[in-house]
Enzyme design. Structure first.
Site, PDB file in Angstrom:
ATOM      1  N   SER A  30      34.133  24.467  14.923  1.00  0.00           N
ATOM      2  CA  SER A  30      33.154  25.218  15.719  1.00  0.00           C
ATOM      3  C   SER A  30      33.558  25.325  17.182  1.00  0.00           C
ATOM      4  O   SER A  30      33.658  24.310  17.878  1.00  0.00           O
ATOM      5  CB  SER A  30      31.792  24.510  15.712  1.00  0.00           C
ATOM      6  OG  SER A  30      31.196  24.592  14.471  1.00  0.00           O
ATOM      7  N   HIS A  61      32.776  30.984  14.609  1.00  0.00           N
ATOM      8  CA  HIS A  61      33.977  30.951  13.765  1.00  0.00           C
ATOM      9  C   HIS A  61      34.481  32.376  13.564  1.00  0.00           C
ATOM     10  O   HIS A  61      33.749  33.230  13.082  1.00  0.00           O
ATOM     11  CB  HIS A  61      33.662  30.344  12.394  1.00  0.00           C
ATOM     12  CG  HIS A  61      33.317  28.895  12.446  1.00  0.00           C
ATOM     13  ND1 HIS A  61      34.183  27.914  12.060  1.00  0.00           N
ATOM     14  CD2 HIS A  61      32.209  28.271  12.863  1.00  0.00           C
ATOM     15  CE1 HIS A  61      33.614  26.738  12.243  1.00  0.00           C
ATOM     16  NE2 HIS A  61      32.411  26.931  12.724  1.00  0.00           N
ATOM     17  N   HIS A  83      32.761  26.102   5.068  1.00  0.00           N
ATOM     18  CA  HIS A  83      31.884  24.947   4.895  1.00  0.00           C
ATOM     19  C   HIS A  83      31.221  24.994   3.527  1.00  0.00           C
ATOM     20  O   HIS A  83      30.922  26.066   3.006  1.00  0.00           O
ATOM     21  CB  HIS A  83      30.782  24.955   5.965  1.00  0.00           C
ATOM     22  CG  HIS A  83      31.303  24.824   7.365  1.00  0.00           C
ATOM     23  ND1 HIS A  83      31.621  25.915   8.135  1.00  0.00           N
ATOM     24  CD2 HIS A  83      31.562  23.726   8.114  1.00  0.00           C
ATOM     25  CE1 HIS A  83      32.066  25.491   9.313  1.00  0.00           C
ATOM     26  NE2 HIS A  83      32.038  24.180   9.332  1.00  0.00           N
ATOM     27  N   TYR A  85      28.223  24.014   3.066  1.00  0.00           N
ATOM     28  CA  TYR A  85      26.822  24.446   3.262  1.00  0.00           C
ATOM     29  C   TYR A  85      26.656  25.958   3.270  1.00  0.00           C
ATOM     30  O   TYR A  85      25.554  26.469   3.143  1.00  0.00           O
ATOM     31  CB  TYR A  85      26.201  23.831   4.524  1.00  0.00           C
ATOM     32  CG  TYR A  85      26.823  24.236   5.839  1.00  0.00           C
ATOM     33  CD1 TYR A  85      26.672  25.515   6.360  1.00  0.00           C
ATOM     34  CD2 TYR A  85      27.569  23.322   6.572  1.00  0.00           C
ATOM     35  CE1 TYR A  85      27.246  25.879   7.568  1.00  0.00           C
ATOM     36  CE2 TYR A  85      28.144  23.675   7.786  1.00  0.00           C
ATOM     37  CZ  TYR A  85      27.980  24.963   8.275  1.00  0.00           C
ATOM     38  OH  TYR A  85      28.562  25.317   9.452  1.00  0.00           O
ATOM     39  N   GLU A  86      27.763  26.686   3.427  1.00  0.00           N
ATOM     40  CA  GLU A  86      27.679  28.149   3.368  1.00  0.00           C
ATOM     41  C   GLU A  86      27.577  28.640   1.924  1.00  0.00           C
ATOM     42  O   GLU A  86      27.429  29.840   1.695  1.00  0.00           O
ATOM     43  CB  GLU A  86      28.915  28.772   4.019  1.00  0.00           C
ATOM     44  CG  GLU A  86      28.998  28.522   5.514  1.00  0.00           C
ATOM     45  CD  GLU A  86      30.347  28.922   6.100  1.00  0.00           C
ATOM     46  OE1 GLU A  86      30.441  30.010   6.669  1.00  0.00           O
ATOM     47  OE2 GLU A  86      31.297  28.133   5.973  1.00  0.00           O
ATOM     48  N   ALA A 113      33.347  19.649  15.407  1.00  0.00           N
ATOM     49  CA  ALA A 113      32.272  19.231  16.297  1.00  0.00           C
ATOM     50  C   ALA A 113      31.451  18.222  15.507  1.00  0.00           C
ATOM     51  O   ALA A 113      31.251  18.395  14.304  1.00  0.00           O
ATOM     52  CB  ALA A 113      31.414  20.428  16.684  1.00  0.00           C
ATOM     53  N   MET A 209      29.642  18.009   9.376  1.00  0.00           N
ATOM     54  CA  MET A 209      29.480  18.761   8.121  1.00  0.00           C
ATOM     55  C   MET A 209      30.784  19.366   7.599  1.00  0.00           C
ATOM     56  O   MET A 209      30.759  20.337   6.841  1.00  0.00           O
ATOM     57  CB  MET A 209      28.449  19.875   8.341  1.00  0.00           C
ATOM     58  CG  MET A 209      27.110  19.365   8.864  1.00  0.00           C
ATOM     59  SD  MET A 209      26.000  20.710   9.255  1.00  0.00           S
ATOM     60  CE  MET A 209      24.706  19.845  10.145  1.00  0.00           C
ATOM     61  N   ASN A 233      26.820  16.026  20.715  1.00  0.00           N
ATOM     62  CA  ASN A 233      25.428  15.568  20.902  1.00  0.00           C
ATOM     63  C   ASN A 233      25.327  14.141  20.395  1.00  0.00           C
ATOM     64  O   ASN A 233      26.188  13.681  19.645  1.00  0.00           O
ATOM     65  CB  ASN A 233      24.475  16.469  20.088  1.00  0.00           C
ATOM     66  CG  ASN A 233      24.848  16.513  18.615  1.00  0.00           C
ATOM     67  OD1 ASN A 233      25.747  17.275  18.234  1.00  0.00           O
ATOM     68  ND2 ASN A 233      24.216  15.697  17.806  1.00  0.00           N
ATOM     69  N   HIS A 244      22.027  23.977  17.298  1.00  0.00           N
ATOM     70  CA  HIS A 244      23.388  24.515  17.251  1.00  0.00           C
ATOM     71  C   HIS A 244      23.826  25.040  18.616  1.00  0.00           C
ATOM     72  O   HIS A 244      25.015  24.989  18.946  1.00  0.00           O
ATOM     73  CB  HIS A 244      23.466  25.619  16.190  1.00  0.00           C
ATOM     74  CG  HIS A 244      24.850  26.142  15.970  1.00  0.00           C
ATOM     75  ND1 HIS A 244      25.887  25.352  15.511  1.00  0.00           N
ATOM     76  CD2 HIS A 244      25.375  27.373  16.174  1.00  0.00           C
ATOM     77  CE1 HIS A 244      26.998  26.088  15.433  1.00  0.00           C
ATOM     78  NE2 HIS A 244      26.721  27.312  15.832  1.00  0.00           N
TER      79      HIS A 244
HETATM   80  N1  HPA Z   1      25.224  16.141  12.768  1.00  0.00           N
HETATM   81  C1  HPA Z   1      26.001  16.808  11.883  1.00  0.00           C
HETATM   82  N2  HPA Z   1      26.887  17.708  12.243  1.00  0.00           N
HETATM   83  C2  HPA Z   1      27.036  17.953  13.555  1.00  0.00           C
HETATM   84  C3  HPA Z   1      26.260  17.319  14.530  1.00  0.00           C
HETATM   85  C4  HPA Z   1      25.301  16.345  14.109  1.00  0.00           C
HETATM   86  O1  HPA Z   1      24.581  15.720  14.908  1.00  0.00           O
HETATM   87  N3  HPA Z   1      26.651  17.800  15.731  1.00  0.00           N
HETATM   88  C5  HPA Z   1      27.637  18.712  15.489  1.00  0.00           C
HETATM   89  N4  HPA Z   1      27.872  18.810  14.175  1.00  0.00           N
END
Ligand code: HPA
Length: 269
Positions: A30, A61, A83, A85-86, A113, A209, A233, A244
């Site tokens: 990302s 992306h 991913h 999740y997609e 990320a 992820m 984060n 996001h």
């Molecule tokens: N959790 C999962 N995936 C992530 C996060 C998170 O806090 N931050 C960036 N990708």
């Protein structure tokens, strides 16, 4: 068509386009895909034009495969990954790693990320190991004996020698590079605070992820791996809310150091 035939077909297709004999695969997470824009003598293909290839949908992306020279090395870079999740099957998520191996790569640099457990936004973290909490495994199904064994050892999935180079280079550049364990989930929801506390107890330093499926497939086929997380984060429960936009924003802030570091590492591997 069998997975093996698909891998061969795609590798042959890319070879015919001039993407021959890369040394390193780069999987850019990302907001980190800009590094691929710095590839020289580039051959660029849209994912949509590559047979058997997935399509990338998430914001941040680009969906391009970039081959060429970076820091004096021949690289094959994924600008945008797939991913789970997609809705992509694991076979699609990990297909590029198979193709990297088939084209002759010896190593892959995998970036993402991630949320920090202990580490805060802006941290760059070399991944020393991972915990697979996806409930999935990309090696389920018929084993590709040409690539690796049925029961691959994951003891050294993240290559210590690559990590040593990364730390030495980071020190030379004056970039702080931490180390830690990446815990992979499927997403797309962020974790609950209770999950993060549990993951902390399990020994995780970052949660994200992606990466885990790709590294399992890389390790299976004997590819060396360097994994770098950009912590965007504090994970759930350690900051008030997650979104996001913050992930994208913090990635924008770290990407200068990130690009410098990755190029310098590539030159030394
Ligand atoms: N959790 C999962 N995936 C992530 C996060 C998170 O806090 N931050 C960036 N990708």
């Amino acid at each position: 068509m069998s997975l093996l035939r698909k891998i061969k077909e795609t590798a042959d297709f890319l070879k015919a386009k001039g993407m021959d004999a890369p040394e390193f695969g780069l999987i850019l997470g990302s907001g980190l895909g800009e590094l691929a824009d710095e590839v020289e003598n580039a051959i660029v293909m849209d994912y949509a034009d590559i047979p058997n290839w997935g399509q990338s949908t998430v914001v941040g992306h680009a969906g391009k495969l970039v081959y060429g020279d970076l820091a004096g090395r021949k690289v094959l870079a994924l600008q945008g990954r797939f991913h789970f999740y997609e809705g992509n099957p694991m076979e699609v998520v990990t297909f590029p790693v198979r193709v990297m191996k088939a084209l002759g790569c010896t190593g892959v640099l995998v970036t993402n990320a991630a949320g920090g457990i202990g580490y805060g936004p802006g941290t760059l973290m070399a991944i020393s190991d991972h915990i697979n909490m996806t409930g999935q495994n990309p090696l389920i199904g018929e084993n590709l004996d040409e690539f690796g064994p049925r029961f691959p050892d994951m003891s050294d999935a993240y290559t210590a020698q690559y990590r040593q180079v990364a730390h030495r280079v980071a020190e030379d550049l004056g970039i702080k590079l931490d180390t830690g364990v990446y815990l992979g989930v499927t997403g797309p929801c962020y974790e609950t605070p209770a999950e993060i506390l549990a993951y902390k107890g399990m020994g995780a330093h970052a949660v994200g992820m992606s990466t885990v499926p790709e590294v399992i497939v890389a390790a299976h086929s004997g590819l060396k791996v360097l994994g770098i997380s950009a912590i965007t984060n504090f994970a759930a429960g350690f900051q008030s809310e997650l979104n996001h936009e913050e992930v994208v924003e913090v990635t924008q802030q770290i990407k200068g150091d990130f690009k410098r570091l990755l190029k310098a590492i590539l030159a030394e591997l």
